[in-house]
Design an enzyme around this catalytic site. Structure first.
Site, PDB file in Angstrom:
ATOM      1  N   LYS A   1       0.876  -1.175   0.000  1.00 64.05           N
ATOM      2  CA  LYS A   1       0.000   0.000   0.000  1.00 64.05           C
ATOM      3  C   LYS A   1       0.906   1.215   0.000  1.00 64.05           C
ATOM      4  CE  LYS A   1      -2.484   1.584   3.628  1.00 64.05           C
ATOM      5  NZ  LYS A   1      -3.637   1.744   4.538  1.00 64.05           N
TER       6      LYS A   1
ATOM      7  N   ARG B   1     -10.506  -2.168   6.850  1.00 64.20           N
ATOM      8  CA  ARG B   1      -9.600  -3.177   7.436  1.00 64.20           C
ATOM      9  C   ARG B   1      -9.240  -2.827   8.871  1.00 64.20           C
ATOM     10  NH1 ARG B   1      -4.950  -0.230   8.983  1.00 64.20           N
ATOM     11  NH2 ARG B   1      -3.223  -0.508   7.533  1.00 64.20           N
TER      12      ARG B   1
ATOM     13  N   HIS C   1     -13.061  10.647  11.351  1.00 60.00           N
ATOM     14  CA  HIS C   1     -13.452   9.902  10.147  1.00 60.00           C
ATOM     15  C   HIS C   1     -13.591   8.391  10.416  1.00 60.00           C
ATOM     16  CE1 HIS C   1     -13.587   8.716   5.970  1.00 60.00           C
ATOM     17  NE2 HIS C   1     -12.538   7.926   6.163  1.00 60.00           N
ATOM     18  N   GLN C   2     -12.619   7.822  11.151  1.00 59.38           N
ATOM     19  CA  GLN C   2     -12.617   6.367  11.356  1.00 59.38           C
ATOM     20  C   GLN C   2     -13.705   5.888  12.316  1.00 59.38           C
ATOM     21  OE1 GLN C   2     -10.418   4.164   9.937  1.00 59.38           O
ATOM     22  NE2 GLN C   2      -9.318   5.771   8.858  1.00 59.38           N
TER      23      GLN C   2
ATOM     24  N   SER D   1      -6.237  10.848  17.296  1.00 63.31           N
ATOM     25  CA  SER D   1      -4.839  11.122  16.940  1.00 63.31           C
ATOM     26  C   SER D   1      -4.139  11.821  18.098  1.00 63.31           C
ATOM     27  CB  SER D   1      -4.771  11.941  15.655  1.00 63.31           C
ATOM     28  OG  SER D   1      -5.807  12.895  15.601  1.00 63.31           O
TER      29      SER D   1
ATOM     30  N   MET E   1      -6.973   1.789  18.788  1.00 61.41           N
ATOM     31  CA  MET E   1      -6.848   1.725  17.331  1.00 61.41           C
ATOM     32  C   MET E   1      -6.213   2.978  16.720  1.00 61.41           C
ATOM     33  SD  MET E   1      -8.082  -1.261  17.064  1.00 61.41           S
ATOM     34  CE  MET E   1      -7.810  -1.379  15.306  1.00 61.41           C
TER      35      MET E   1
ATOM     36  N   THR F   1      -3.347   4.778  17.759  1.00 66.75           N
ATOM     37  CA  THR F   1      -1.899   4.982  17.836  1.00 66.75           C
ATOM     38  C   THR F   1      -1.183   4.137  16.786  1.00 66.75           C
ATOM     39  OG1 THR F   1      -2.022   5.571  20.162  1.00 66.75           O
ATOM     40  CG2 THR F   1       0.111   4.809  19.351  1.00 66.75           C
TER      41      THR F   1
ATOM     42  N   LYS G   1       2.454   8.939  19.460  1.00 68.02           N
ATOM     43  CA  LYS G   1       1.007   8.987  19.733  1.00 68.02           C
ATOM     44  C   LYS G   1       0.684   8.129  20.951  1.00 68.02           C
ATOM     45  CE  LYS G   1      -1.030   9.761  15.129  1.00 68.02           C
ATOM     46  NZ  LYS G   1      -1.790   9.119  14.054  1.00 68.02           N
TER      47      LYS G   1
END
Ligand code: NAD
Length: 321
Positions: free
Chosen positions: A67, A110, A137-138, A199, A219, A221, A226
């Site tokens: 990717k 994913r 967004h996530q 974030s 989920m 970091t 972070k």
């Protein structure tokens, strides 16, 4: 070569297909049948962009590829997503490029699948209250996938920045689950499962706010520096991850390991639980943490399914390359 454009991804894969593809590759990773190659991530000195590659090979599914993409902070002003990525799949027998697949929506799917897998395998069976930290967004993808894993009766949410809860509220409404914005003390005191997807660079959720028996899926970091939860929480928990090398270097566990609160070799790959080589949660009082760092093999796994579905539905373009 097959091209599956970004706009064709929406609605192409079911949640169950994403879940199955990511679960399979986590299992292959734990059996050492699949491996991720070193990640490249560079500031390119143009447009403030961060650009890089995540790549790997799964000898079980024969998914080989990478990717490519990163973060372009000025994109929003151009009406584009800041995070941009494209997946390239190669024929493992010949090295020829097999497919180019839009990777933006696949990344969200994913990542949500990885969180859902951790809940399926590690949360208490009786988990009924879901806590969500983060509302970007996530978050809606995470919420949708998480809600499918237990018969959750309530969602409690917290976010640093107010006014961002609309997308999660819409998902909760669509699933018929009551949704409430609460403070962190209440979220920790009532949630059976907590998902963090921010974030943040400083701990948000404190160890003292989390009660025994909770499953926490960290989920957000995915970069050095972070941090979403206090390192003491990982010290008090059994810690699982997608890949230990990423967990200790750029995942949530980096801080607990650096401070000597958590031994790197005590971190368990979730694939070992999927394979039945590790029992996972062993008591209702245990706190489990999943450090979901995001590996390239997850991208390849869902991209391979996307190619199959796009071909079957006539949505793929084939070019002589
Ligand atoms: P986003 O920019 O849309 O949202 C960011 C979220 O973090 C918002 O809820 C915002 O309020 C919150 N936030 C920002 N700064 C904060 C701070 N200092 N303290 C606490 N909260 C803060 O981002 P997104 O696309 O929703 O992604 C969220 C995180 O997930 C990012 O860190 C991203 O890199 C990460 N991510 C991880 C994976 C993975 O595989 N693990 C995959 C994709 C994204």
């Amino acid at each position: 070569m097959i091209i599956v454009p970004e706009h064709a991804i929406d609605g192409l894969l079911t949640e169950a297909e994403c879940f199955g593809a990511v679960e399979q590759v986590f299992a292959s990773m734990a059996r050492r049948r699949a491996g991720n190659f070193p990640v490249v991530r560079e500031a390119i000195g143009h447009a403030d962009a961060l650009y890089g590659f995540k790549s790997g090979f799964d000898r079980d599914s024969l998914a080989l590829g990478l990717k490519a993409g990163g973060f372009w902070p000025g994109n929003a002003a151009k009406g584009l997503t800041n995070h941009q990525s494209t997946v390239f799949l190669f024929d493992a027998d010949t090295g020829r490029c097999r497919a180019v697949v839009g990777g933006n929506l696949l990344t969200a799917l994913r990542t949500a699948a990885a969180c859902a897998i951790s809940i399926r395998h590690l949360a208490r069976e009786g988990a009924r209250v879901l806590g969500m930290i983060g509302a970007g967004h996530q978050s809606a993808f995470q919420l949708r996938a998480a809600l499918a894993q237990r018969p959750f009766e309530r969602v409690l949410a917290w976010n640093l920045h107010p006014g961002m809860f609309g997308r999660m509220e819409a998902v909760a409404r669509e699933r018929g689950v009551p949704f409430e914005v609460v403070d962190l003390d209440r979220l920790g005191a009532e949630a059976d499962v907590v998902v963090t997807i921010t974030s943040s660079f400083a701990p948000i959720l404190k160890a003292a706010q989390v009660r025994p028996g909770t499953h926490v899926a960290c989920m957000g970091t995915d970069t050095r520096g972070k941090q979403e939860v206090e390192a003491e929480l990982l010290a008090a928990a059994t810690v699982f991850t997608d890949e230990v090398a990423q967990s200790v270097s750029l995942g949530e566990a980096q801080h607990a390991v650096a401070r000597g609160l958590l031994a790197a070799d005590s971190i368990v790959e979730i694939g070992a639980v999927i394979n039945g080589d590790h029992p996972g949660r062993v008591s209702d009082a245990e706190i489990t943490v999943f450090d979901g760092t995001g590996v390239g093999l997850q991208d390849l796994a869902v991209a391979a399914v996307a190619v199959d579905r796009a071909v079957a539905k006539g949505l793929a373009t084939e070019v002589d390359f």
